[in-house]
Design an enzyme around this catalytic site. Structure first.
Site, PDB file in Angstrom:
ATOM      1  CG  ASP A   1      -0.289   0.132   2.529  1.00 41.54           C
ATOM      2  OD1 ASP A   1       0.809  -0.473   2.703  1.00 41.54           O
ATOM      3  OD2 ASP A   1      -0.820   0.824   3.422  1.00 41.54           O
TER       4      ASP A   1
ATOM      5  CD  GLU B   1       4.309   1.273   6.837  1.00 35.15           C
ATOM      6  OE1 GLU B   1       5.095   1.609   7.755  1.00 35.15           O
ATOM      7  OE2 GLU B   1       3.944   2.079   5.937  1.00 35.15           O
TER       8      GLU B   1
END
Lengths: 455, 455
Positions: free
Chosen positions: A87, A151
């Protein structure tokens, strides 16, 4: 274990083309409209690892999925778990990008795209590192990949995932590449990370927006109040005033301060690199000490009232700010959050109500510099860069690093493949082609060196 | 001059029907798609005044037109200039209106429509007041109307219009009805307005947004800096710290403070009316004194960094705020702006650059309470409401009031016909039928009382 030079076998074109494919998917984890893109990114990684002979799958979570893959062909050899995240940060402010954030482009040897370095580029270097080793024979270690999609939003589902898959994820060492080397010419092993406590401060004055003429002088102004609160969080030496904030900070050792003082660093160049005229901060500490070894308090965003062009004479009903503290070893995010929640309302002037919302926290981490795996990383880096590695910390946080260490009981090697100039989290994020290709070699050599460590 | 009761001659149905026609035209001056509606409104007013025997015309300006009309049939009598504006605020947020903003509707004795009180209803009360007087004989004064179409966008073309028509507009007194009485049961003559100095503060740290982990502790944070600056603009007694800020303030007289203390006012009710828990402000002054007679400093808007949902760990490159000061008699907007521009940068902490941009200013105004015209207004109000008028000021600014006084050299009578509950600038703006009809009577009696003043 072979010590052959793998660089001649590295297919740079294919490595770059595949990374571009990955960067084109706008996997912004905080944007709920991009949920499908998150799934596409995970599937891309799973499929790639499967073609490399890994047993690979996409595991759903209550949030974005986790990609897990393993290839356990080296009996008796150490087991390495590589962690990365697919991500990326939001692309705001999008108008400041020279080329569109999700259309990767090479300019002057750098790959520009959101996620180029953080963390798609660095994570994918390990995937291509495994491919490089496999192109020349077998893997020298048992290798596991864990690539998550949350994250940038605080990894809310990773800790339960680690708990649930504790046995499957068992390993001798964890490898993470998600940061910046000390400098372009300084290969770095990072042995400490700061933690974080992130809160949102919301201030309410009157129940509706008011005319500043008819009410100014008597109505509570939540923006002025918010500014008073924020200003009250630091003293004029740059120290944070939250009671007990520094109580449990593990002081820097003289050894560390000396080691860091010996690193090639210039305040002038550092300031110039960010376009700042000077470097304000806590008195009594050098710049590296302030960033690596001291806690901070920064407002990350603020809003309230009229933000348009020109003038509007309004007293807003509400204002708010995002406030985060970077934490150092000894500090506990939950404890600091609680202290912020207790102290901030006491700074509020009369007439406003204050709410302090906990966004997320992450533990600070410090590793044992004498670990054989840290020494293996040192040797691998020397093979790529031709010089010994520097040992530093980093100012950023990977909150889950502490979870890995605690839940899996293994040391974590932080081998940063990027540089600060990559501009992670900023517009025009980039990753140099050289760093990407060296990252692939570093990964391959690291597996070889770890393969030589006695389990 | 007749002292007869005119109320029995007031044609309430016709007065309301005509106001409705005026309110149906969406004369939003800030909306360029409604330019034709502005012209229609001006023409409506011109035609009406012409039917009353006024020499009436529509004067074009670089913006929206001015309606000018005069009827000079009272040789030897005073000349009165009535100012009003036919433009209105935008109707946003339109979904909050109970009935459509440009389809006037009476509910429980109130006329609901955009512009009902601000200022179509109050301005038209003077037109119908002249009509009422003419239905019974001649006008007791020489009467001029100046109705502009740009008040809600800051009257950019009014000052040049006044300068260009200075001789034609010559008068003994100016009458403006564009505000709210002190309370429903308190007829009010307003003898002072605050002025304003409005600036924008822009703070620059690094040249680009930075990761708060990699740079936090050493990078300048313009949001924290802006908060320090804002917080530094007031002391803990709520006094503004800008050097020289209060130097030229004309202090409140004991007479004024006593007069205001005698007005029906409850801090508790005032706080409840805005949904505030308390009323913070400058120490040593009552709420009315703070709003009417003391200068202020309010932040009207603030921005910087990440304002979205959740958390982003960024140190912004820039932050900004809109800051305005309400000014009281004695203070000069240009002087205060200069003082803000000098002082604000001195509050900036190390590492940031500060720019203070001048948005606009408006002079404070205070009229001589002993003027015969103010006493005439007092008598006129007593004839309508059966009680003496209150003499107050207002916290808001009508920048053009100062222009009128300066350019035409005549005193300005502020005779407010509305009440705060009318919700000017808000959704569901309204004007009570009673206030509209009383406004017509007030205008007629006022002209009669002014007609009795020795020129």
């Amino acid at each position: 274990m072979t010590q052959a030079d793998l660089s001649t076998h590295l297919d740079r074109d294919a490595a770059q083309q595949e990374l571009f494919e990955l960067l084109r998917i706008p996997s912004v984890s905080s944007d709920s409209t991009r949920r499908a893109d998150m799934g596409r990114t995970a599937e891309y990684l799973r499929a790639k690892l499967a073609t490399l002979g890994f047993s690979a799958r996409v595991d759903q979570t209550p949030g974005h999925p986790v990609v897990y893959a393993e290839r356990l062909d080296a009996p008796g050899q150490p087991t390495v778990l590589v962690y990365g995240h697919y991500d990326v940060q939001p692309e705001d402010p999008v108008e400041e990008w020279v080329s569109p954030p999700f259309e990767p482009e090479v300019r002057e040897g750098r790959i520009y795209a959101r996620g180029a370095t953080d963390d798609k580029g660095q994570a994918y270097a390990h995937v291509r590192g495994a491919e490089l080793l496999l192109s020349q024979g077998e893997l020298p270690v048992n290798l596991k990949f864990l690539l998550e999609g949350e994250e940038e939003i605080g990894s809310p589902n990773l800790e339960p995932y680690l708990e649930a898959h504790r046995e499957e994820l068992a390993c001798d060492v964890i490898v993470i590449s998600d940061g910046s080397r000390f400098a372009k010419d300084v290969p770095t092993v990072t042995y400490g990370l700061r933690g974080i406590a992130y809160v949102e401060v919301r201030v309410q004055g009157a129940s509706r927006d008011l005319h500043s003429g008819s009410y100014g002088g008597a109505a509570p102004n939540p923006i002025n109040a918010l500014c008073e609160i924020i200003a009250g969080l630091k003293d004029d030496q740059g120290r944070i005033t939250v009671p007990g904030f520094y109580d449990s900070v593990v002081p820097l050792t003289e050894e560390e301060r000396e080691m860091w003082a010996g690193l090639p660093h210039s305040d002038e160049q550092f300031a110039a690199s960010i376009g700042a005229t000077s470097l304000p901060g806590e008195e009594g500490y050098s710049t590296l000490e302030r960033i690596w070894g001291r806690p901070t308090l920064d407002v990350n965003g603020i809003w309230g009232g009229f933000q348009g062009e020109g003038a509007k004479t309004v007293i807003a009903a509400k204002a708010g700010a995002k406030v985060s503290c970077r934490l150092v070893p000894g500090q506990d995010p939950a404890d600091i959050t609680r202290k912020l929640q207790e102290f901030i309302p006491t700074l509020a002037p009369q007439g406003v109500q204050v709410e302090v919302i906990d966004h997320h926290g992450g533990d600070p981490v410090k590793f044992d510099l004498s670990s054989p795996f840290i020494k293996a990383a040192d040797r691998a880096l020397a093979r790529v860069y031709g010089k010994p590695a520097a040992f530093g910390r980093t100012g950023g946080s990977i909150p889950i690093v502490a979870d890995f260490a605690r839940i899996l009981g293994a040391p974590v090697l932080l081998v940063d493949l990027g540089v600060n100039e990559d501009g992670l989290h900023s517009p025009n994020e980039s990753f140099s082609q050289e760093d990407y290709f060296n990252g692939i070699l570093t990964s391959a050599y690291l597996m070889q060196e770890i393969g030589g460590v006695q389990g």
